[in-house]
Motif scaffolding. Structure first.
Motif, mmCIF file in Angstrom:
data_model
loop_
_atom_site.group_PDB
_atom_site.id
_atom_site.type_symbol
_atom_site.label_atom_id
_atom_site.label_comp_id
_atom_site.label_asym_id
_atom_site.label_seq_id
_atom_site.Cartn_x
_atom_site.Cartn_y
_atom_site.Cartn_z
ATOM 1 N N ALA A 26 0.841 -1.198 0.000
ATOM 2 C CA ALA A 26 0.000 0.000 0.000
ATOM 3 C C ALA A 26 0.880 1.254 0.000
ATOM 4 O O ALA A 26 1.000 1.950 1.007
ATOM 5 C CB ALA A 26 -0.934 -0.011 1.196
ATOM 6 N N GLN A 28 1.679 5.035 -0.664
ATOM 7 C CA GLN A 28 0.806 6.198 -0.672
ATOM 8 C C GLN A 28 1.489 7.388 -1.338
ATOM 9 O O GLN A 28 2.700 7.578 -1.234
ATOM 10 C CB GLN A 28 0.423 6.587 0.763
ATOM 11 N N ARG A 55 -3.366 9.075 -1.064
ATOM 12 C CA ARG A 55 -4.073 7.978 -1.714
ATOM 13 C C ARG A 55 -3.160 6.768 -1.847
ATOM 14 O O ARG A 55 -1.928 6.909 -1.841
ATOM 15 C CB ARG A 55 -4.533 8.398 -3.127
ATOM 16 N N GLU A 56 -3.790 5.594 -1.995
ATOM 17 C CA GLU A 56 -3.033 4.404 -2.365
ATOM 18 C C GLU A 56 -2.675 4.519 -3.839
ATOM 19 O O GLU A 56 -3.548 4.791 -4.682
ATOM 20 C CB GLU A 56 -3.859 3.131 -2.134
ATOM 21 N N SER A 57 -1.406 4.307 -4.123
ATOM 22 C CA SER A 57 -0.943 4.517 -5.497
ATOM 23 C C SER A 57 -1.603 3.566 -6.493
ATOM 24 O O SER A 57 -1.901 3.950 -7.626
ATOM 25 C CB SER A 57 0.586 4.348 -5.558
ATOM 26 N N VAL A 63 -6.799 7.431 1.571
ATOM 27 C CA VAL A 63 -6.575 6.721 2.832
ATOM 28 C C VAL A 63 -6.413 7.697 4.003
ATOM 29 O O VAL A 63 -6.607 7.312 5.156
ATOM 30 C CB VAL A 63 -5.341 5.796 2.756
#
Length: 407
Positions: A26, A28, A55-57, A63
């Motif tokens: 995860a 980010q 954000r999650e890439s 998130v």
């Protein structure tokens, strides 16, 4: 810009811990005002104001959202899971939580996130009323915290809304959330409240007067009393019962004066009784308040046929010592033994005076005489007619000398 202040170090640690707790895949990416930003780089956040969004890439799902004010992480913080909000709170200029804090969980019925906790925080300490709900939306717990962030009262509920636990404050604190004015006996008269488990069974009855539990009864599944604890004007009583209602144990105490200024009054036990499953009293101890707190004054046991089994009585012997006088009995009520011991400060017992043994008809059959140091000095033996048959002088090395013997 190098981040060296304690709040920033604390926040950086929290962010690092959060990243470590997340799955390894995860990764980010964060942005502020549409521009990429590295929250761990002080020079990148210096002087910045706005809402940072991470954000999650791989999925693009948000998130975390976190507010920046002139380069400081201060203001609202939100965490998300699977695109839905999970936690929301605010931090102050010191990096401590401050303001309204909320948490959400998944409702298994429809998969949506629902509010499960809401509280007000002041500089990381919860104050006022904190509310908790189950994921299905039913009320779970109300908790009241004082201005010092200490828990003062709470009310817990079963999924169907019945009370399961209750602790009252010295005054009503829940307002319209829960009628603790009535439940906690603040309306004038003492109130009886019943607590239930998740199966809807009554587990406890409480009698509460102005916030204090005056009487507590825990219940067997049948509804009969299992344990009772009652406070009186001078002390209290505890009792326990078998499922059929037979009393098995009782303890009484009084409230003594506190030993130190500002300390709570001491509890001093005065009576303890144990009962057989038949309900017969088999053991009893009694105490009297003293400068030492409480002194045991008597201990008694009974046979199941009701006859006295043994009794020890305690008294002062002077010079910081106490004496115990014991009398034992055969099950026909006749004495079997009589003797005394001196108890030192170290609770060691030294036999003293004459110790007499009796047969089951109550006739003396033997005597042992002890000196002030607990050493035996003389032994006598009698036959069934009471005639002296042996009289030995006993010396400190264990040797003996017979003084008289009946023909």
């Amino acid at each position: 810009m190098t981040i060296t202040s304690t709040p920033f170090r604390r926040l950086a640690f929290a962010l690092a811990f959060s990243a470590l707790a997340a799955p390894a895949f995860a990764i980010q990416t964060c942005e502020l005002g549409g521009e990429p930003i590295n929250p761990n780089n002080g020079s990148a956040t210096a002087g910045k104001t706005g809402l940072m969004r991470c954000r999650e890439s791989d999925t693009g799902q948000v998130v975390r959202e976190q507010e920046l004010q002139n380069g400081k992480f201060m203001g609202v913080v939100r965490y998300f899971k699977a695109g839905q909000i999970e936690r929301e709170f605010s931090v102050n200029e010191r990096g401590n939580r401050d303001g309204v804090s909320r948490e959400w969980a998944v409702n298994a019925a429809d998969g949506k996130r629902v509010l499960v906790r809401e509280e007000t925080v002041r500089n990381s300490g919860t104050i006022g009323v904190a509310r908790s709900w189950n994921p299905d939306g039913s009320r779970r717990r109300l908790t009241f915290y004082g201005d010092d962030a200490r828990e003062q009262a709470y009310a817990e509920f079963t999924p169907d809304g019945k009370l399961s636990e209750l602790r009252c404050a010295p005054r009503p604190v829940f307002g319209t959330e829960f009628d603790d004015k009535t439940a906690c006996g603040h309306a004038g008269a003492a109130t009886t409240v019943v607590l239930y488990n998740g199966k809807g069974q009554a587990t406890t009855r409480l009698m509460i007067d102005h916030g204090e539990r005056r009487k507590t009864e825990t219940l067997w599944d049948s509804g009969s009393v299992r344990e009772l604890r009652e406070l009186t004007a001078t002390g209290g009583i505890e009792r326990s019962f078998a499922a059929d209602g037979t009393k098995r144990h009782e303890l009484q105490w009084v409230t003594g004066a506190a030993t130190d200024a500002g300390a709570r009054p001491r509890r001093v036990d005065t009576l303890e009784q144990e009962f057989h499953e038949s309900g017969k009293l088999v053991h009893e101890r009694r105490w009297a308040p003293s400068a030492r707190g409480a002194d045991l004054v008597a201990e008694t046991s009974w046979y199941l046929n009701g006859q006295l089994k043994d009794k020890s009585e305690y008294g002062d012997a002077g010079a910081g010592q106490r004496v115990r006088h014991e009398t034992s009995y055969h099950d026909n009520g006749k004495p079997s033994f009589d003797g005394s011991w001196t108890l030192s400060n170290a609770r060691d017992e030294l036999a003293t005076g004459t110790h007499t043994r009796f047969d089951d008809s109550g006739r003396a059959r033997g005597e042992s005489v002890y000196d002030g140091r607990g050493r035996i000095t003389r032994e006598r033996e009698f036959d069934e007619r009471g005639t002296l048959v042996r009289d030995d002088e006993v010396f400190e090395d264990g040797s003996r000398r017979g003084n008289s013997r009946a023909p």
